[in-house]
Design a protein around this motif. Structure first.
Motif, PDB file in Angstrom:
ATOM      1  N   GLY A 129       0.820  -1.209   0.000  1.00 11.45           N
ATOM      2  CA  GLY A 129       0.000   0.000   0.000  1.00 11.45           C
ATOM      3  C   GLY A 129       0.845   1.246   0.000  1.00 11.45           C
ATOM      4  N   CYS A 130       0.172   2.376   0.148  1.00  9.66           N
ATOM      5  CA  CYS A 130       0.845   3.668   0.229  1.00  9.66           C
ATOM      6  C   CYS A 130      -0.058   4.587   1.044  1.00  9.66           C
ATOM      7  N   SER A 131       0.394   5.807   1.289  1.00  7.54           N
ATOM      8  CA  SER A 131      -0.354   6.714   2.158  1.00  7.54           C
ATOM      9  C   SER A 131      -1.656   7.190   1.515  1.00  7.54           C
ATOM     10  N   PHE A 150      -2.582   1.704  12.014  1.00  8.04           N
ATOM     11  CA  PHE A 150      -2.553   1.043  10.705  1.00  8.04           C
ATOM     12  C   PHE A 150      -2.338   2.061   9.597  1.00  8.04           C
ATOM     13  N   ALA A 151      -3.043   3.196   9.678  1.00  6.67           N
ATOM     14  CA  ALA A 151      -2.930   4.207   8.626  1.00  6.67           C
ATOM     15  C   ALA A 151      -1.523   4.759   8.510  1.00  6.67           C
ATOM     16  N   LEU A 152      -0.807   4.818   9.635  1.00  7.40           N
ATOM     17  CA  LEU A 152       0.536   5.394   9.616  1.00  7.40           C
ATOM     18  C   LEU A 152       1.600   4.376   9.206  1.00  7.40           C
ATOM     19  N   THR A 153       1.402   3.088   9.514  1.00 10.38           N
ATOM     20  CA  THR A 153       2.454   2.104   9.249  1.00 10.38           C
ATOM     21  C   THR A 153       2.248   1.321   7.960  1.00 10.38           C
ATOM     22  N   GLN A 154       1.007   1.178   7.498  1.00  8.01           N
ATOM     23  CA  GLN A 154       0.799   0.395   6.282  1.00  8.01           C
ATOM     24  C   GLN A 154       1.531   0.968   5.075  1.00  8.01           C
ATOM     25  N   PRO A 155       1.666   2.307   4.954  1.00  2.00           N
ATOM     26  CA  PRO A 155       2.394   2.827   3.794  1.00  2.00           C
ATOM     27  C   PRO A 155       3.917   2.784   3.919  1.00  2.00           C
ATOM     28  N   LEU A 156       4.458   2.405   5.086  1.00  2.00           N
ATOM     29  CA  LEU A 156       5.898   2.533   5.291  1.00  2.00           C
ATOM     30  C   LEU A 156       6.694   1.426   4.603  1.00  2.00           C
ATOM     31  N   GLY A 182       6.980  11.104   5.327  1.00  5.41           N
ATOM     32  CA  GLY A 182       6.899  11.214   3.870  1.00  5.41           C
ATOM     33  C   GLY A 182       6.157  10.067   3.245  1.00  5.41           C
ATOM     34  N   ALA A 183       6.488   8.832   3.658  1.00  6.94           N
ATOM     35  CA  ALA A 183       5.780   7.662   3.134  1.00  6.94           C
ATOM     36  C   ALA A 183       4.491   7.391   3.899  1.00  6.94           C
ATOM     37  N   GLY A 184       4.433   7.781   5.174  1.00  3.33           N
ATOM     38  CA  GLY A 184       3.294   7.395   5.997  1.00  3.33           C
ATOM     39  C   GLY A 184       2.168   8.404   6.090  1.00  3.33           C
ATOM     40  N   LEU A 185       2.377   9.629   5.626  1.00  2.00           N
ATOM     41  CA  LEU A 185       1.375  10.666   5.835  1.00  2.00           C
ATOM     42  C   LEU A 185       1.276  11.550   4.609  1.00  2.00           C
TER      43      LEU A 185
END
Length: 520
Positions: free
Chosen positions: A67-69, A92-98, A249-252
């Motif tokens: 996934g991504c942010s 989840f929203a902050l770590t799934q895109p990392l 940058g990747a998470g938000l």
């Protein structure tokens, strides 16, 4: 100047959309699986329900799912509808895109793979600390939702899942995604070309702070953030800024912030954002010196962050033609297919919302039953089992996709032969724009070569790592000479780059036919 900003912002928006479209499509599909196959109760159990356990499980699932942010937005909205606690949703929203399998494998090619695992641990500590404090300030924060009626197995269940995808694609999710893309466009319009080349230098105490305010509106995929991470450690840039680049940058992005604001209100959102910024900046400054690479000579500047700045210069001649060419490159058919698929889903979703705003079709499907004739030949598989298998399948496909994204070394060298010819020819002609484009591609393919070998041979010898690093260093020097306009120095670097490439090929692919290294 206004024209440069408009073209620059527009190009950055298109580039971000092309990068995000595949993960947005996957996330919409995952949203349909959670809504109609797992259901609210099993979704809450999957993500741990509430308390510290929900934070750990949400972090773990975020690490596994690709996934991504931007892509995390529809899944986060579904988790809210399922009644998951606010801190677990935000974790989840902050770590799934990392991280995803592609980016983790890429990170293993860095000079110190331990950095990747250290940053992963930092992200866990970050979401645990912020989540625990936020839970204490806003205990038991859930958004109540009406109970969902299960749908009969068979075509009604599949169609109901498709309806979830279409309504989500044409609903507030796309508005939030648009806001997130606008953040990248604003950076591309407002930041002059090369404005960040020296802002993240090692030893600069303002580097983590500056990166924080660039990273929040910026959009970066996990693989892009990881590649920039590698460049930062290669150039001995600020380690604290690198941590901020990954976590924020990747998470938000601005779209995800707008989604959180709509779900939890101003006061709770500002509380969460304040806790996140304080915790992340504290961690960045605490780890800046310990993680700083001591065995690397610090570079005076880097081009790793040019993608967040305007891609054009104010003195570019024939700006319209150059911009048109860059737009065509960004929208090339292989990369544009997910965008067209996403556009089709949005169009169908708009039609569905206009034709059935009261959700009558869903209620009809909830009441539908299979005919006895059809039931005689159908096997009734429980919806949770189907949903679980699909989620496992998504993770499996993302792992299998690693082998496609990081191909065999024979294919890599075939691709690099073409890129090599274009890059060196452009450098000899002193075409800085074209040379820079192909040098960046060449650099990226050396990383893909290393990961592809690591995937298939389960090891990457130090000798091979050194040869790849030497080529990347030579490419960086060649880029500098082309940009300076010194033709004699450029010719010298062209020869050195070509020789470094020959040695790289012999290290990775000794059976390849020899290449000319002096007279090209």
């Amino acid at each position: 100047m206004i024209q440069t900003a408009l073209y620059g912002g527009g190009l950055r928006l298109v580039q971000a959309l092309v990068l995000a479209a595949p993960t947005i499509l996957v996330s919409l599909f995952v949203t349909g699986v959670l809504a109609r196959l797992l259901g609210p109760e099993l979704t809450r159990r999957l993500y741990g329900g509430s308390g510290w356990r929900s934070l750990v499980q949400s972090w773990t699932l975020g690490m596994l799912l690709p996934g991504c942010s931007l892509g995390v937005i529809p899944i986060s909205r579904e988790l809210c509808r399922a009644g998951l606690g606010g801190s677990a949703v935000l974790a989840f929203a902050l770590t799934q895109p990392l991280f995803d399998p592609l980016s983790v494998l890429y990170g293993l090619t860095l000079g110190k793979p331990l950095i990747v695992f250290a940053f992963a641990g930092c992200s866990l500590v970050l979401v645990m600390v912020v989540g625990a404090l936020w839970d204490r300030l806003h205990p038991s924060l859930t958004i109540p939702q009406p109970a969902q009626v299960p749908v009969q197995a068979g075509w009604p269940r599949l169609l109901s899942m498709l309806l979830v995808v279409l309504r989500e694609a044409a609903g507030p999710t796309m508005a939030y995604i648009g806001i997130g893309l606008m953040g990248t466009a604003l950076l591309g319009a407002l930041l002059p070309s090369g404005a960040l080349s020296r802002a993240m230098n090692g030893g600069n105490p303002w580097a983590p702070w500056t990166m924080t305010w660039v990273a929040i509106p910026a959009y970066a995929t996990p693989t892009l953030a990881m590649s920039q991470l590698g460049s930062m450690f290669q150039h001995a840039n600020s380690a604290g800024a690198a941590l901020q680049l990954l976590t924020l940058g990747a998470g938000l992005n601005l779209g995800l912030l707008a989604c959180i604001l709509a779900a939890y209100g101003w006061r709770r959102t500002l509380t969460w954002l304040g806790l996140l910024l304080v915790a992340s900046l504290s961690m960045a400054y605490a780890l800046d010196r310990p993680l700083h690479p001591q065995d690397v000579d610090p570079a005076d500047h880097t081009h790793a962050f040019d993608i967040y700045c305007c891609p054009f210069h104010t003195n570019d001649s024939h700006l319209a033609l150059i911009a048109q060419q860059r737009f065509r490159e960004a929208c090339a058919p292989p990369h544009a297919i997910p965008v067209w698929v996403l556009g089709a889903l949005v169009f169908l979703g708009v039609v569905l919302r206009a034709a059935d705003p009261q959700h009558r079709l869903e209620r009809w499907l909830e009441a539908a039953e299979l005919s006895k004739a059809a039931a005689r030949y159908d096997v009734n598989i429980p919806a949770p089992l189907v949903g679980g298998l699909l989620l496992v399948g998504i993770v499996t496909l993302s792992i299998v996709g690693c082998y496609a994204y990081y191909p065999h070394k024979h294919e890599v060298f075939q691709e690099m032969q073409i890129i090599r010819a274009e890059a060196l020819l452009a450098a000899i002609r002193n075409d800085a724009r074209k040379a820079t484009h192909y040098i960046e591609l060449w650099d990226a393919w050396t990383r893909r070569l290393e990961v592809g070998v690591l995937l298939r041979e389960w090891q990457l010898t130090p000798y091979r790592k050194i040869k790849a690093k030497i080529l990347r260093d030579k490419l960086e020097l060649l880029r500098h000479e082309v940009e300076s306009g010194d033709r004699d120095a450029t010719k010298v670097m062209v020869r050195q780059v070509n020789e470094a490439y020959v040695r790289l090929q012999k290290a990775f692919h000794p059976q390849a036919p020899p290449l000319a290294s002096r007279d090209e």
